[in-house]
Motif scaffolding. Structure first.
Motif, PDB file in Angstrom:
ATOM      1  N   ARG A 142      -3.532  -8.763  -3.878  1.00 50.66           N
ATOM      2  CA  ARG A 142      -2.414  -7.825  -3.861  1.00 50.66           C
ATOM      3  C   ARG A 142      -1.335  -8.165  -4.881  1.00 50.66           C
ATOM      4  NH1 ARG A 142      -2.897  -2.763  -1.937  1.00 50.66           N
ATOM      5  NH2 ARG A 142      -3.245  -2.624   0.303  1.00 50.66           N
ATOM      6  N   LEU A 143      -1.235  -9.447  -5.272  1.00 49.49           N
ATOM      7  CA  LEU A 143      -0.135  -9.903  -6.109  1.00 49.49           C
ATOM      8  C   LEU A 143      -0.661 -10.445  -7.434  1.00 49.49           C
ATOM      9  CD1 LEU A 143       1.945 -11.821  -3.418  1.00 49.49           C
ATOM     10  CD2 LEU A 143       2.433  -9.552  -4.347  1.00 49.49           C
ATOM     11  N   ALA A 180       0.829  -1.205   0.000  1.00 46.14           N
ATOM     12  CA  ALA A 180       0.000   0.000   0.000  1.00 46.14           C
ATOM     13  C   ALA A 180       0.863   1.254   0.000  1.00 46.14           C
ATOM     14  CB  ALA A 180      -0.934  -0.008   1.212  1.00 46.14           C
ATOM     15  N   THR A 181       1.935   1.245   0.776  1.00 46.46           N
ATOM     16  CA  THR A 181       2.838   2.393   0.837  1.00 46.46           C
ATOM     17  C   THR A 181       3.559   2.590  -0.492  1.00 46.46           C
ATOM     18  OG1 THR A 181       3.164   2.091   3.216  1.00 46.46           O
ATOM     19  CG2 THR A 181       4.823   3.377   2.041  1.00 46.46           C
ATOM     20  N   ALA A 182       3.967   1.477  -1.122  1.00 46.03           N
ATOM     21  CA  ALA A 182       4.646   1.572  -2.410  1.00 46.03           C
ATOM     22  C   ALA A 182       3.725   2.164  -3.472  1.00 46.03           C
ATOM     23  CB  ALA A 182       5.136   0.194  -2.844  1.00 46.03           C
ATOM     24  N   VAL A 183       2.455   1.827  -3.405  1.00 41.77           N
ATOM     25  CA  VAL A 183       1.488   2.346  -4.377  1.00 41.77           C
ATOM     26  C   VAL A 183       1.253   3.835  -4.164  1.00 41.77           C
ATOM     27  CG1 VAL A 183      -0.945   2.255  -5.080  1.00 41.77           C
ATOM     28  CG2 VAL A 183       0.356   0.127  -4.774  1.00 41.77           C
ATOM     29  N   THR A 184       1.113   4.240  -2.902  1.00 37.02           N
ATOM     30  CA  THR A 184       0.785   5.646  -2.627  1.00 37.02           C
ATOM     31  C   THR A 184       2.006   6.560  -2.649  1.00 37.02           C
ATOM     32  OG1 THR A 184       0.923   5.245  -0.243  1.00 37.02           O
ATOM     33  CG2 THR A 184      -1.241   5.050  -1.263  1.00 37.02           C
ATOM     34  N   SER A 185       3.160   6.059  -2.217  1.00 41.44           N
ATOM     35  CA  SER A 185       4.335   6.931  -2.054  1.00 41.44           C
ATOM     36  C   SER A 185       5.414   6.738  -3.103  1.00 41.44           C
ATOM     37  CB  SER A 185       4.950   6.712  -0.671  1.00 41.44           C
ATOM     38  OG  SER A 185       4.014   7.007   0.353  1.00 41.44           O
ATOM     39  N   LEU A 186       5.455   5.558  -3.730  1.00 42.16           N
ATOM     40  CA  LEU A 186       6.519   5.266  -4.688  1.00 42.16           C
ATOM     41  C   LEU A 186       5.988   5.092  -6.111  1.00 42.16           C
ATOM     42  CD1 LEU A 186       8.554   2.685  -2.568  1.00 42.16           C
ATOM     43  CD2 LEU A 186       9.112   5.086  -2.964  1.00 42.16           C
ATOM     44  N   CYS A 187       4.698   5.339  -6.295  1.00 38.87           N
ATOM     45  CA  CYS A 187       4.072   5.246  -7.617  1.00 38.87           C
ATOM     46  C   CYS A 187       4.119   3.846  -8.206  1.00 38.87           C
ATOM     47  CB  CYS A 187       4.699   6.247  -8.598  1.00 38.87           C
ATOM     48  SG  CYS A 187       4.283   7.954  -8.220  1.00 38.87           S
ATOM     49  N   ASP A 193       2.560   0.498  -9.563  1.00 40.34           N
ATOM     50  CA  ASP A 193       1.296   0.202 -10.226  1.00 40.34           C
ATOM     51  C   ASP A 193       0.600  -0.927  -9.471  1.00 40.34           C
ATOM     52  OD1 ASP A 193      -0.776  -0.608 -11.870  1.00 40.34           O
ATOM     53  OD2 ASP A 193       0.430  -0.653 -13.698  1.00 40.34           O
ATOM     54  N   PRO A 194      -0.558  -0.680  -8.848  1.00 34.64           N
ATOM     55  CA  PRO A 194      -1.203  -1.720  -8.036  1.00 34.64           C
ATOM     56  C   PRO A 194      -1.616  -2.949  -8.831  1.00 34.64           C
ATOM     57  CG  PRO A 194      -2.694   0.136  -8.367  1.00 34.64           C
ATOM     58  CD  PRO A 194      -1.344   0.573  -8.864  1.00 34.64           C
ATOM     59  N   LYS A 195      -1.744  -2.824 -10.154  1.00 37.70           N
ATOM     60  CA  LYS A 195      -2.107  -3.976 -10.982  1.00 37.70           C
ATOM     61  C   LYS A 195      -0.901  -4.820 -11.360  1.00 37.70           C
ATOM     62  CE  LYS A 195      -6.125  -1.715 -13.071  1.00 37.70           C
ATOM     63  NZ  LYS A 195      -6.749  -1.245 -14.345  1.00 37.70           N
TER      64      LYS A 195
END
Length: 277
Positions: A122-123, A87-94, A96-98
């Motif tokens: 998630r994966l 979640a942090t990587a998606v919000t703070s490091l851009c 791609d959640p997909k």
């Protein structure tokens, strides 16, 4: 947590990410070094997320793998922790959640297997090295996975690598309490979870390397195992000798897993993209 950003990444660009988990007695930064993933990340333009476990183990840490052993009192919930890492990587490091994928070595392979059981949304795919599991050993028959301990709500594509001369996590099972069933039993269980065809196809690539594939799976979520006849408890293709047996250089785990990962996205009702090339 150690994070590697590929060369040439642009500010605000949504990049795929690989969650890369260390083995027992190691750390995230050591795993980034041992797996030698930086060159592959640069070539593929993906982030590498390498967090550390929390349970002290020699000079490093271990993961709190659910359903296995007796963790220390109040040990961190590492399924929830890895969920937050993503979640942090998606919000703070851009990230791609997909296009978030998971790998790990040894104990990290066991942890990413467990995470896929509990957080399949998630994966997009996983690729454990020397550590594939499909839930805890069945208390009534430890030679097989407990089917109730890994029931993901969606198929999870699986690629894995294992040396036949691995004496830490033996290919045929046995050893530690968390490693009672064999790697083929783990692969077969994931094939059942993914509703694959009942028979696997085995291809001999070299005298040392074989590829075993369960295909015909729901949403194309294949389950693939590379075996290394002379391989130890090691990461295929790494230049680092960890003293745990032969490292094969006939295949490269990073290159093969990235090729596999690119086929998949987190789209529960959509088949994977065609393989690149």
């Amino acid at each position: 947590m150690t994070v590697y950003v590929p060369a040439g990444a642009r500010h605000g660009e949504r990049l795929p990410a690989i969650l890369n988990l260390h083995g027992t007695q190691s750390t995230g930064s050591n795993q980034l070094h041992y797996s030698d993933m930086k060159p592959s990340a640069d070539a593929g333009r993906y982030l590498v997320l390498a967090p550390s476990g929390v349970i002290p183990a020699a000079s490093g840490f271990a993961w709190n793998v659910p359903g296995v052993g007796t963790p220390p009192h109040a040990a961190r919930d590492d399924v929830a922790f890895l969920d937050q890492v993503i979640a942090t990587a998606v919000t703070s490091l851009c990230a791609d959640p997909k296009r978030v994928y998971g790998t790990g070595y040894s104990g990290g392979g066991r942890m990413i297997s467990a995470f896929a059981c509990h957080r399949p949304h998630r994966l997009a795919a996983i690729a454990p090295v020397a550590g594939l599991r499909a839930g805890r050993p069945d208390p009534l028959d430890p030679s097989r996975p407990d089917p109730q301990s890994c029931t993901p709500a969606r198929p999870v594509p699986v690629l894995t690598f294992h040396g036949l001369q691995d004496w830490t996590n033996p290919f045929q099972g046995g050893g530690s309490e968390y490693w009672r069933y064999s790697v083929p039993a783990a692969q077969q269980r994931w094939a059942t979870i993914n509703n694959c065809a009942s028979k696997a196809r085995t291809v001999t690539l070299t005298p040392q390397i074989s590829k075993i594939t369960y295909a015909g799976c729901r949403h194309g979520a294949e389950v693939v195992l590379y075996t290394v006849a002379d391989g130890g408890h090691t990461w295929p293709g790494t230049p680092v000798d960890n003293g745990n047996g032969t490292v094969t250089h006939e295949i490269n785990a990073n290159q093969l897993m990235w090729r596999f990962f690119q086929r998949y996205r987190v789209h529960p009702n959509q088949a994977p993209a065609a393989p690149p090339g």
